[in-house]
Scaffold this active site. Structure first.
Site, short mmCIF file in Angstrom:
data_model
loop_
_atom_site.label_atom_id
_atom_site.label_comp_id
_atom_site.label_asym_id
_atom_site.label_seq_id
_atom_site.Cartn_x
_atom_site.Cartn_y
_atom_site.Cartn_z
N ALA A 68 39.22 38.86 47.92
CA ALA A 68 38.35 38.37 48.99
C ALA A 68 39.05 38.50 50.33
O ALA A 68 40.27 38.63 50.40
CB ALA A 68 37.99 36.91 48.73
N GLY A 113 39.69 37.84 43.84
CA GLY A 113 38.28 38.05 43.51
C GLY A 113 38.01 39.43 42.94
O GLY A 113 37.08 39.62 42.13
N GLU A 116 38.87 39.22 39.39
CA GLU A 116 37.91 38.34 38.70
C GLU A 116 36.60 39.05 38.38
O GLU A 116 35.96 38.76 37.38
CB GLU A 116 37.67 37.09 39.55
N GLU A 136 45.48 33.85 44.37
CA GLU A 136 44.86 32.87 45.29
C GLU A 136 45.76 31.70 45.65
O GLU A 136 45.68 31.17 46.76
CB GLU A 136 43.57 32.33 44.67
#
Ligand code: NAI
Length: 726
Positions: A68, A113, A116, A136
């Site tokens: 992200a 992300g 993920e 993260e």
């Protein structure tokens, strides 16, 4: 790049009936909200189309996705379509529950992300060099797209915790061993392998794995509880001031105890909270501050190419010289180490070799590399082999006249193009170069101890240092894996100058009644690796006095002159190296408080003619932190006001990477801004009324406090650089 070609996904269908969805958001294919929405749309379209049997998700230009966009962290979540809720709506309902199999084809980075998304696919194929990680936690948040639930179910709890807690990145090759990816393929056949895998799932030749409900790798509940409790106690010990690692473990636990879907909801809620936390804001600031160091106005934008540095000479094989030599050897430079006599040379080379061996022992280097690298080291006692040296780093004793002599010698023996760098901790570089005509190629290369590990290189430019020389050293710093901060020339430069008042405040407090060990304890509880007295023991009192004397001479009107260390030196206490300093050290270098220290404190107190202030013996940990760090902030303000630092965020990086100030507090200036200049200034004013000029706030701090504005540069960068080249 044109906006229309970014921030989206592209769906293409091949003759084999496999739809390829490519994330297109160069250069790193970050997964923004727009990318997620586009990905969702592409998947929904593909599921509807009769000509598509299966899907592959990949990233453009050989990069799956670096995760992200960090700029969105530290901010609130505005809508349900934003991150957090995507975990269930997108990753679980759209992607994982799709009626057609979806395979991730991973090359380059797959972080946060990005990984993920891949975890929610029904299989993962990667190149062996791909890099995978849930990173993260390093930004103060937790994996928020189902990573806390899916990774433990794919690789088992211990490995998942190790990866998540340490923000660890692993290669595709290692990911295969863990079961995180299903197969490895060379780069040129990655897509075709993934396509075939997707078709095989669709035709039931390969299993259709939904990682959220996988149970075979997950430990039974009783065992899982033991593993989780251990992880919690390790997190408490490693980062006692941080809550987000514990929150993350709780989220993982929730999924194991109450089921993965409940875990996903808890993950979404936790993400919402953590994204707005002070820790997240500080860590995100630190991330961008570190990136900003790469851009130095007036230097990196001057279109100068670095010259090639082949041969490096290090003068002095002591503590610093041997560490610096190690750092250069690890980057494959040919290194000459010069000492003054045979025994000192042998000792220096011995230290370098021991450093290299310990590197290999930790598995960071193969035996073959150890041999190759060791063969690049040459020990010398004279300047005969300096005629083709490109860069010299001087790390002899902290003595002005010795350094002046050394630089005059260098001018005689080195080629015209050779760069002369000094590792001095505090001496003004103009003084060092006084006896030469080479001022344009002299600069500071200030490493921190242990130089082979500490990530900061403080590059000090004088008013004469040529731009080319700066560009060269910046390039070298990247090669030896250091973060470089360029600062102006002054006594102590930025890092030592900023932190000198830290140790001064500590001795001032002790002389007036505070306890040495309580001060150290309060400072480590705040998050520093060690307190000022333990640090003085480690650095050694002789070095501390030598560099301190420069500072005292330069800023005599405001420094606190302490007799404590000089009295201890008289008694042959030099710090850890003599097993006696502020602490006593056993044979394993374990430190314990020394009751005899009171004797020296009382003697110093008498010499300074100060009276004990009973209030100082009852200081709380918070007050001790303020009394030691507010003077640091004050000095940092002087550094900013004088234009010694290019920008405030450089001082944040310098404080974290050079002195171990906690990154989760964002660095010294970020922390000061968090507390507020008005409060800091008023406390300093109060103390200066009682304890003297040492605490007096500088005009820059006073001005910011009055205007109640953050401590950032008011004046633009001072243009002290000369563009003379040779
Ligand atoms: P050290 O005492 O461990 O090593 C200095 C070495 O220089 C000695 O082995 C000495 O024999 C050698 N030497 C003296 N004259 C020489 C010459 N003409 N040619 C070659 N070698 C010569 O000192 P340390 O701690 O390594 O410090 C070196 C420099 O680095 C000093 O300027 C110090 O201020 C600076 N520094 C020290 C730090 C520390 O934590 N100790 C941190 C950062 C900088």
């Amino acid at each position: 790049m044109d906006e229309s070609t970014m921030n989206k996904t592209v769906l293409e269908v091949g003759a084999d009936g496999v739809g390829i969805i490519t994330i297109v958001n160069p250069p790193l294919n970050l997964v923004s909200v727009d990318v997620f929405l586009s990905l969702k749309k592409s998947i929904e379209e593909a599921v509807q189309r009769d000509d598509i049997k299966a899907l592959v998700i990949t990233g453009s230009q050989g990069k799956f996705s670096a995760g992200a966009d960090v700029t969105t962290f530290g901010k609130g979540i505005k809508a349900r379509t934003d991150f957090g809720f995507l975990s269930i709506e997108f990753a679980t309902d759209t992607l994982e529950a799709a009626r057609k199999p979806i395979v991730a084809a991973i090359d380059g980075p797959a972080f946060g992300g990005g990984l993920e998304v891949a975890l929610a696919c029904h299989a993962r194929i990667s190149t062996s060099a791909a890099q995978l990680g849930l990173t993260e936690l390093q930004y103060g948040i937790l994996p928020g797209l189902g990573g806390t639930q899916r990774l433990p179910r794919l690789v088992g709890l211990p490995k998942a915790l190790e990866m998540i807690m340490m923000s660890k990145r692993i290669s595709g090759k290692d990911a295969l061993k863990l079961g995180l990816v299903d197969a490895i393929a060379p780069r040129d056949t990655l897509l075709s392998t993934a396509r075939q895998w997707a078709l095989d799932i669709s035709d039931y030749r390969k299993p259709w794995v939904v990682s959220l409900y996988k149970t075979d790798r997950l430990e039974p509940l009783s065992e899982a509880r033991i593993i989780l409790n251990l992880a919690k106690s390790q997190a408490r010990e490693r980062t006692p001031n941080l809550t987000h690692p514990l929150v993350c473990i709780d989220v993982i636990e929730e999924g194991i105890v109450a089921g993965p879907r409940t875990g996903l909801w808890k993950e979404a809620e936790a993400l919402l909270q953590l994204r707005q936390s002070d820790t997240c804001k500080a860590l995100v600031h630190f991330f961008f501050a570190q990136r900003a160091t790469l851009k130095i106005p007036g230097i990196t934008d001057m279109a100068l190419s670095p010259r090639k540095i082949n041969k490096v000479a290090i003068l002095g094989g002591g503590l610093m010289g041997s560490g610096i030599a190690t750092a250069f050897l690890l980057a494959n430079y040919h290194v000459i180490l010069k000492e003054v006599d045979h025994n000192l040379l042998l000792a220096g080379i011995g230290r370098v070799k021991a450093n290299l061996r310990s590197h290999a022992k930790k598995g960071k280097m193969t035996k073959e590399k150890l041999e190759t690298v060791s063969s690049l080291l040459e020990g010398v006692l004279d300047y005969d082999s300096f005629k083709d040296v490109d860069l010299v780093i001087e790390a002899v004793l902290e003595d002005v006249s010795l350094k002046q002599q050394v630089f005059a010698d260098l001018e005689k023996y080195c080629p015209q193009h050779c760069i002369f760098a000094s590792n001095t901790s505090s001496i003004d570089l103009n003084k060092i170069g006084e006896n030469t005509t080479s001022q344009n190629r002299i600069l500071g290369a200030h490493f921190f101890s242990p130089a082979q590990f500490m990530p900061l290189l403080e590059i000090v430019r004088t008013e004469w240092t040529s731009l080319q020389v700066l560009v060269d050293l910046l390039d070298v710093s990247k090669k030896i894996k250091k973060t470089a901060v360029v600062v102006g020339n002054c006594t102590g430069f930025a890092v030592n100058r900023m932190f000198f008042p830290f140790s001064q405040a500590a001795t001032l407090l002790v002389e007036r009644g505070a306890d040495i060990y309580q001060i150290d304890q309060s400072i480590t509880s705040f998050g520093m690796p060690m307190g000022p007295f333990r640090l003085a023991d480690l650095v050694g009192f002789r070095v501390a006095v030598a560099s301190g004397s420069q500072y005292i001479e330069k800023f005599k009107e405001r420094v606190h002159k302490s007799y404590l260390i000089p009295f201890m030196l008289e008694d042959k206490r030099e710090g850890q190296s003599t097993c006696k300093g502020f602490y006593l050290y056993d044979e394993k270098r374990k430190a314990s408080p020394d009751p005899e220290i009171v004797k020296f404190v009382e003697k110093a107190r008498r010499a300074s003619q100060v009276t004990v202030d009973p209030k100082l013996s009852r200081l709380s940990a918070g007050e001790i932190v303020e009394m030691l760090f507010f003077p640091v902030v004050n000095e940092a303000c002087r550094i900013l006001a004088e234009g010694v630092a290019i920008r405030a965020s450089d001082l944040d990086i310098a404080s974290v990477l050079g002195r171990g100030f906690p990154a989760y507090r964002g660095g010294i200036i970020f922390w000061a801004n968090f507390i507020g200049s008005k409060y800091i200034c008023s406390r300093l004013e109060d103390w200066s009324r009682v304890y003297g000029k040492f605490f007096e706030p500088c005009p820059y701090l006073v001005e910011h406090a009055m205007k109640q504005i953050p401590l950032v540069m008011l004046s633009p960068l001072k243009d002290t650089l000369k563009t003379v080249d040779f």
